[in-house]
Structure formats: C-alpha cells, structure tokens
Design an enzyme around this catalytic site. Structure first.
Site, mmCIF file in Angstrom:
data_model
loop_
_atom_site.group_PDB
_atom_site.id
_atom_site.type_symbol
_atom_site.label_atom_id
_atom_site.label_comp_id
_atom_site.label_asym_id
_atom_site.label_seq_id
_atom_site.Cartn_x
_atom_site.Cartn_y
_atom_site.Cartn_z
ATOM 1 N N CYS A 193 0.854 -1.179 0.000
ATOM 2 C CA CYS A 193 0.000 0.000 0.000
ATOM 3 C C CYS A 193 0.889 1.228 0.000
ATOM 4 O O CYS A 193 2.111 1.125 0.088
ATOM 5 C CB CYS A 193 -0.910 0.016 1.230
ATOM 6 S SG CYS A 193 -2.073 -1.381 1.316
ATOM 7 N N GLY A 252 -1.267 0.940 -4.890
ATOM 8 C CA GLY A 252 -2.579 0.446 -4.514
ATOM 9 C C GLY A 252 -3.668 1.118 -5.313
ATOM 10 O O GLY A 252 -3.722 2.346 -5.386
ATOM 11 N N ASN A 279 1.085 0.139 5.784
ATOM 12 C CA ASN A 279 1.561 -0.645 4.657
ATOM 13 C C ASN A 279 2.308 -1.854 5.195
ATOM 14 O O ASN A 279 3.255 -1.701 5.964
ATOM 15 C CB ASN A 279 2.494 0.196 3.775
ATOM 16 C CG ASN A 279 3.141 -0.618 2.665
ATOM 17 O OD1 ASN A 279 2.542 -1.564 2.144
ATOM 18 N ND2 ASN A 279 4.360 -0.267 2.289
ATOM 19 N N GLY A 280 1.877 -3.049 4.799
ATOM 20 C CA GLY A 280 2.561 -4.258 5.257
ATOM 21 C C GLY A 280 1.584 -5.337 5.673
ATOM 22 O O GLY A 280 0.411 -5.328 5.285
ATOM 23 N N TYR A 321 10.163 -4.517 -8.521
ATOM 24 C CA TYR A 321 8.853 -4.256 -9.132
ATOM 25 C C TYR A 321 8.050 -3.140 -8.492
ATOM 26 O O TYR A 321 7.493 -2.296 -9.177
ATOM 27 C CB TYR A 321 8.021 -5.546 -9.103
ATOM 28 C CG TYR A 321 6.597 -5.387 -9.598
ATOM 29 C CD1 TYR A 321 6.303 -5.385 -10.961
ATOM 30 C CD2 TYR A 321 5.541 -5.235 -8.704
ATOM 31 C CE1 TYR A 321 4.999 -5.242 -11.417
ATOM 32 C CE2 TYR A 321 4.231 -5.088 -9.151
ATOM 33 C CZ TYR A 321 3.971 -5.095 -10.501
ATOM 34 O OH TYR A 321 2.680 -4.939 -10.942
ATOM 35 N N THR A 343 7.763 -1.597 -15.794
ATOM 36 C CA THR A 343 8.799 -1.731 -14.776
ATOM 37 C C THR A 343 10.123 -2.237 -15.317
ATOM 38 O O THR A 343 11.186 -1.916 -14.781
ATOM 39 C CB THR A 343 8.307 -2.675 -13.656
ATOM 40 O OG1 THR A 343 6.939 -2.417 -13.390
ATOM 41 C CG2 THR A 343 9.108 -2.469 -12.398
ATOM 42 N N ASP A 383 11.287 -8.852 -18.703
ATOM 43 C CA ASP A 383 10.298 -8.461 -17.698
ATOM 44 C C ASP A 383 10.990 -8.360 -16.351
ATOM 45 O O ASP A 383 12.086 -8.912 -16.158
ATOM 46 C CB ASP A 383 9.152 -9.462 -17.634
ATOM 47 C CG ASP A 383 7.855 -8.830 -17.127
ATOM 48 O OD1 ASP A 383 7.905 -7.649 -16.715
ATOM 49 O OD2 ASP A 383 6.816 -9.498 -17.141
ATOM 50 N N ASP A 384 10.353 -7.662 -15.415
ATOM 51 C CA ASP A 384 10.958 -7.499 -14.091
ATOM 52 C C ASP A 384 10.973 -8.808 -13.317
ATOM 53 O O ASP A 384 11.902 -9.099 -12.571
ATOM 54 C CB ASP A 384 10.222 -6.423 -13.294
ATOM 55 C CG ASP A 384 8.721 -6.672 -13.252
ATOM 56 O OD1 ASP A 384 8.284 -7.499 -12.447
ATOM 57 O OD2 ASP A 384 7.998 -6.043 -14.042
#
Length: 501
Positions: A2, A28, A101-102, A257, A303, A365-366
């Site tokens: 988030c 998010g 966040n987490g 990412y 990314t 790609d990442d």
C-alpha cells in the site's frame, strides 16, 4: 503493498495529500483515503477506487486543516470492501487515525488478545485495524490526560514487542501531531522530508521519495528499522529508536517491481539498481548463450524498461519499444483473480508488428510470478511475426509466498514452484528463458547502501527473516488467500449484499 503519506504544514494540506497519493497510486488501486485535523476535529473521506475518483471537489473542500494522513490500498485478501479502506480511526484514547503498509504475521493472535485482554473490538478483517488498536491500547495504558512525544515513543516500543511481520505506518493524534514508525526489520519502506515556506518548516512522510519530490519536499532520510518519528502540530520534529534489536532487512522486491524508478529507498536509487540488474542479466546471457542470435531487445512495460535498456547496451543489440500500453488498465500483478488478469493482458498491451516481424526477439520483464501475463505476451510476439522469442527475468524465480504485505500468498499459484527453468520456458512458450541470479540481484540492490547487511528475499528463498513463519502458517495463509478463496469471499459478500438490498 500500500502507499502511506502524512503532512504537517503551515497551511491547508488537503491538496498536497491528494497530489502525494496520486504519486503513490502504483502501490494500490483498490481504495484511497485521507483524514485531516483542524481545531481538535478530524475530517475523513475514504472509499473504493482510484484517488481521482474517491476525492471530488466537495470532499476536498471538507478536508480541513494543516495536518493529515492518507492511504492508497491494495488488498492481500478478501473482496473489495470500502469498510477496509484506510485510514482507520479509534476515538479512545485521544482520537487516533492510522494508515498502514505491510502485513502482521501474528494478526489473528493479536486480534484474540485485543478482545479478551484489552477489551477492544476489531470490526474488519484488516490487520491495519489490529495495529491501530494495539497502539491505542499501549497509549491508553499510560492513563494520562495529556501526552507528549515520550509517551508516543513508549507506546510504539510496546507495539514492536507485540506485533510481528512487516509494517510501516503513519498515524495522527487529534490536535497533537503526526507520527510514523517502521518494523524492527525495516521490511516495508517509509521516508520523510521537509520544505521551507515563508510561514516556517513543513514536514512530509511517504512510502516513497517520489511523493516528496513532486511536492517540493527535500528528502531527509528513511525512517530506520524500529525507529519512530513524531511531528507536533506546531512543526517540531522528534525521533527515537523504539526497538531493542533492529536489523536492516528491506524487501528486495521493492527494487524489482513495487517502487517507481525515480524513488530513493533505503538510500538506494531504484533506477540505478535496475540498471545494474540489466547489466548482470546481460552478462549471464553472454555466459550461457555466447553465440546467441538475438536481433532486438524489447521490454514488457513499464517496470522492466530500465533493466532492458542496460541489457541491450551490454549485448550490443537494438532496444525497441514493441508494445504499446493502455495506461488506463491497472497493474495486472495486483488484480484479484486469474481470469481477470488474463482478460486484462490484451486490453493492456498491443504489439507493434514491425518490431517483431522476422526477428529473434528477447523480451525482458521485471519478474515472473504466476506466468499468466508472460505466456500471453510471448504468444502476442509470435502472432506479430517473431521468428524466435526468448525471455529474460530481472528477478530470480519466485517460488514462495511473501507474507509481509505483497499479494503472493499461494505457492501453488507460482509458475516456478517445483519447476525447472526448462519446464517453465516450455510452459510459457519461450525458446529459452533466463533468470537473474539471487546473488547478483542482492549485489545490485545493496551497492547503493553498504549499511544494508541483508534483504528480505523470502519469495525467492522461502526464508522468512522474522523467524515466526512456519509450515502451518503458510498452509493457513494459502487456504484464505489463494484465488479460489478470494472468489468465494467475494461471492459470499455479494450474496449478503443482495440479501440486504
């Protein structure tokens, strides 16, 4: 994953909070919220949707005051419910709002303790509400009518003793100020900065430095693992280490990412780290395929662009943009449900045929998580006329769940789980596939900050740095957070809603 933000200013902060959240929208896309404070009163607006959709003019006008916090949410479980939009609020003690966040790995045990011992009711399935109530209880235990920064730091110390997992949080106490804290491992990122105005110094807290940059705040530093900072309503900054044994262990997937390339996280430029990832990946390709026949290097936007540019340079091959992205489609990695991810790939990307026709193409790609996207993109490249399609991942194989706030819960949903590189290449339809080596990835991320002794690399290794994640926890997590479980939760919630209406 988030995004969180907090500002203590000398004038209204509603527009600054809105602008900052738009810079964190990539973290998010499910819900957004802002709470501000003026004259010991809180003003809150939150709902499902993007920042631009949640906050209309009438909402912005009602977000009064010179300090506030905000949040953009992406869910790790359940259906999209506005009840779990943040920030959360409790009125006792003092009136506290929090955005987080987490992920707390002991959230269930904490929820039980909060009810039985602390006499606190948790109204949602969000561990952020658990975190808020743990802090509120620790502060309430002081039994003081008026509190100061020392009391806040003491309460945060209590949070660290009780809460396990990865968390970065920003919170506001009505009329008193804003504070932020980070788990003792520093798994999830959070920074703070300041700017000078004619009226005085203003402070800002955010998940990524890019939010500070856009608003003219100068990055001061990251909040250290286990540390808390408090900014009073008058603009006075205090900081203190609140954990006994902090260990710098940031999530390396932020570098791969999650974070924007123009951010500085834990003293490391995300952009430069990704350039180094491209360089080491190119060197591995040259070791494995010294006589490769690659004609062109094409990134899968967005990314992987930074790594792909450097990879093409080292390989001495053309770099081309072969896919055009529809910017109005959200990030497929954080979409709920495999069917929705599949449907969105063709809506999200369209191939430029002339960049593929009669060429041997290396797609970059990442990372590869579920494999849904890369399989369809490889087929798109073949349909556009590519003779051969090779695939390179800037990250190692993702084989294990991330339990610290990234939606990778079910090991069975990972393409690389219990498969060899050759088996994966066959499944996605690539002529050959190459992954970044973990040691190279760690070196790429750590080069910018030698003080980082280790990273959280659990999604690649299955080793969880908090040492509290066992087989039973992972099995329980898989039962609740795989795609099938999410669909069942969503269907149940929709059925309940229909019954009510």
């Amino acid at each position: 994953m988030c995004g969180i933000i907090g500002i203590v200013g000398k004038s209204k902060v509603n527009q600054a909070l809105y602008d900052g959240l738009t810079m964190l929208q990539h973290r998010g896309q499910d819900a957004a919220g802002i709470v501000t404070c003026e004259n010991d009163r809180l003003y809150l607006r939150k709902n499902n949707g993007l920042v631009r959709d949640v906050f209309l003019t009438r909402h912005m006008l009602n977000l009064r005051g010179n300090m506030g916090i905000g949040h953009v949410r992406y869910p790790t479980a359940g259906c999209e419910s506005s009840a779990e939009a943040q920030p959360f609020y409790v009125n006792s003690p003092y009136g506290i709002a929090l955005a987080h966040n987490g992920n707390l790995t002991n959230a269930d045990a904490l929820k039980n303790d909060l009810f039985k011992a602390d006499l606190r009711h948790i109204n949602t399935d969000s561990d952020s509400e658990v975190l808020l109530n743990v802090f509120a209880h620790e502060l309430h235990q002081l039994k003081k009518l008026y509190i100061n920064q020392d009391d806040i730091f003491k309460a945060v110390r209590g949070v660290h003793k009780r809460c396990q997992g990865g968390y970065a949080a920003v919170a506001m106490i009505t009329g008193l100020g804003i504070f932020a804290f980070r788990d003792p491992y520093g798994i999830r990122p959070v920074v703070f900065g300041k700017r000078q105005t004619k009226a005085g110094t203003e402070y800002m807290i955010a998940s990524e430095s890019v939010a500070l940059d856009v608003l003219g705040f100068k990055l001061v530093r990251d909040i250290a693992p286990g540390e808390a900072i408090f900014i009073s309503a008058e603009g006075q900054l205090y900081s203190r280490q609140c954990a006994n044994y902090p260990v710098y262990s940031p999530c390396i997937f932020e570098m791969v990412y999650m974070a924007r390339p123009d951010s500085i996280i834990d003293g490391v430029s995300v952009y430069k780290a990704r350039l180094r990832m491209g360089k080491t990946l190119a060197k591995k390709i040259l070791r494995l395929y010294p006589k490769h026949d690659i004609d062109v290097v094409i990134p899968i936007p967005d990314t992987s662009r930074t790594a792909a540019v450097q990879l093409a340079y080292i390989l001495n091959r053309k770099y081309r943009e072969g896919f055009v992205k529809n910017r109005y489609i959200p990030r497929t990695f954080i979409m709920q449900g495999q069917s929705l991810r599949k449907k969105s790939v063709h809506q999200k990307l369209n191939a430029i045929n002339l960049e593929f026709k009669n060429k041997n193409v290396l797609l970059v790609d990442d990372s590869i998580v579920r494999g849904t996207t890369c399989k369809q993109i490889i087929q798109m490249a073949r349909d556009a006329g590519a003779k051969k399609v090779y695939f390179a991942s800037a990250a190692p194989p993702v084989r294990y769940p991330n339990v610290y706030g990234i939606d990778m819960p079910s090991a069975q949903e990972f393409l690389a789980h219990n498969r060899t590189v050759e088996e994966i290449a066959k499944l996605i339809g690539a002529d050959w596939l190459v992954y970044q080596d973990l040691d190279d990835l760690i070196a790429c991320a750590r080069k910018g900050n030698k003080n980082i002794k280790q990273f959280d690399t659990s999604c690649f290794t299955g080793h969880y740095i908090t040492n509290d994640v066992d087989k039973n926890y992972l099995e329980q997590l898989e039962q609740h957070r795989n795609d099938a479980a999410k669909r069942q939760v969503c269907n149940t919630e929709l059925l309940d809603l229909n019954n009510v209406t």
